[in-house]
Design an enzyme around this catalytic site. Structure first.
Site, PDB file in Angstrom:
ATOM      1  CB  CYS A 143      -0.582   0.018   1.157  1.00  0.00           C
ATOM      2  SG  CYS A 143      -1.943  -1.261   1.446  1.00  0.00           S
ATOM      3  CB  THR A 144       1.659   4.165  -1.894  1.00  0.00           C
ATOM      4  OG1 THR A 144       2.507   3.006  -2.267  1.00  0.00           O
ATOM      5  CG2 THR A 144       2.183   5.370  -1.855  1.00  0.00           C
ATOM      6  CG  ASN A 170       3.041  -1.548   3.221  1.00  0.00           C
ATOM      7  OD1 ASN A 170       3.003  -1.644   1.772  1.00  0.00           O
ATOM      8  ND2 ASN A 170       1.948  -1.696   3.725  1.00  0.00           N
ATOM      9  NE  ARG A 198       5.372  -1.432  -2.556  1.00  0.00           N
ATOM     10  CZ  ARG A 198       4.792  -1.143  -1.337  1.00  0.00           C
ATOM     11  NH1 ARG A 198       3.789  -0.104  -1.282  1.00  0.00           N
ATOM     12  NH2 ARG A 198       5.255  -2.009  -0.400  1.00  0.00           N
TER      13      ARG A 198
END
Lengths: 251, 121
Positions: free
Chosen positions: A1-2, A176, A189
């Site tokens: 997730c971002t 994360n 990311r």
């Protein structure tokens, strides 16, 4: 997730997220089985009481907890998964053995969205409530400078990170990994997302340019089910089901 | 993390969403918090129950891949319902309503709702 919260030059706060889920849960036809099964379940929900909106959320149908939500004109909230050795399995074990002073993560976020009536109150509940599993809570308020990343162990908040416009920190961004450590090199990311945010610059930040950042590989990857864009001042929440055309990172 | 073509230069002009990275709009529903908890999700689940069943089946297939005897699924269906009333109100009642409307066994709906903690295992 971002997840990220950014403040534009006029002091408006934009909160956005990619929800990535389904890692290692079956890989077929160059995509994750679980991720593809979750996409048709994505719904936006308007939670109302006395026929007035209390809060809005993006959910997976059948899941009554909250991962992404907005309390209009008050605050916005997303959560990202956190992995530590002192993880959910210990919390579950305690629960089974009858020690039930912790709360299931998604029921806390649901309670905060349903009952907290200010950024400060939401922040206190998310920071202090004992959890069954560690998590990252990304919280945006309704005033300039009100945004933070709350890194939670099961029992406490560690190194909260706040917006600091004076110091040039006009956005906070969480994937994360703990923000004070480098991310796993195989799953970084954070760097590409921050590169794109910095390239955008604060003067050009908007819902549109935040969506561009969340559409850039590997921030967009094979685990990405949906993207949500939220603006607390207008109370607007938009969500879009995503796909990542090949070649694309599996996570 | 710069490994083209798996990573790319910062995208621009992606909004409003269209093209291969956009798979569709997300429908809106209303949940009326004045309703009894077990009735709140009826509209959503009535529309989405087939998708829910397919998703839960994928989790069961995965469980059966680890435990071919199917005992993991039996355990979920038999034992998890025993914990539903240890979950905080109104979420326990909402979960019961989701199971009743979708026809998915209660244990499997509970597993879906505590998956975050379970997945960290």
């Amino acid at each position: 997730c971002t997840s990220l919260v950014a403040e534009d030059p006029a002091g408006n706060l934009i909160h956005a997220r990619n929800l990535d889920f389904g890692l290692f849960m079956g890989w077929k036809n160059k995509s994750w089985v679980m991720t593809e099964k979750l996409k048709p379940l994505v719904v936006n929900v308007d939670f109302r009481r006395n026929n007035r909106t209390v809060f809005k959320s993006t959910n997976f149908a059948g899941y009554v907890g909250m991962l992404t939500g907005l309390r209009p004109q008050m605050f916005t909230l997303t959560m990202n998964e956190r992995f530590t050795l002192d993880g959910g399995y210990i919390g579950i074990l305690e629960w089974i053995l009858g020690k039930r002073n912790g709360i299931w993560m998604s029921f806390l976020t649901r309670s905060v969205l349903e009952n907290a009536t200010s950024y400060a109150e939401a922040k206190k509940q998310l920071s202090d409530t004992k959890l069954l599993a560690p998590a990252y809570f990304i919280l945006g308020g309704n005033q300039t400078g009100e945004a933070c990343i709350i890194t939670r162990s099961r029992t406490q908040s560690i190194h909260p990170l706040e917006l600091d416009i004076q110091q040039g920190r006009w956005y906070v961004l969480e994937t994360n990994y703990d923000h004070w450590k480098p991310p796993l090199f195989l799953d970084d990311r954070r760097t590409p997302a921050m590169k794109c945010m910095n390239q955008t610059t604060q003067s050009n930040i908007s819902v549109k340019t935040v969506y561009d950042v969340l559409s850039t590989k590997p921030v967009l990857n094979k685990l990405t089910t949906y993207t949500t864009l939220m603006e607390v001042a207008s109370g607007k929440l938009e969500s879009f089901i995503r796909d990542c055309p090949n070649p694309c990172m599996p996570w | 993390q710069y490994v083209p073509p798996y990573t790319e230069d910062c995208r621009t002009g992606m909004y409003p969403p269209e093209g291969p990275t956009f798979k569709g709009e997300v429908p809106w529903y209303t949940v009326d918090l004045d309703l009894p908890p077990s009735k709140r999700w009826t509209d959503v689940i009535t529309d989405k129950k087939n998708n829910m069943e397919a998703m839960i089946q994928a989790i069961k297939d995965l469980a059966d891949a680890f435990v071919p005897s199917g005992k993991l699924t039996d355990l979920v269906d038999r034992d998890l319902p025993l914990m539903v009333d240890t979950l905080p109100y109104p979420f326990n009642e909402e979960i019961k309503g989701v199971a009743a409307t979708s026809g998915v066994p209660l244990g499997e709906v509970i597993l879906f709702n505590i998956f975050y903690e379970v997945f960290t295992v």
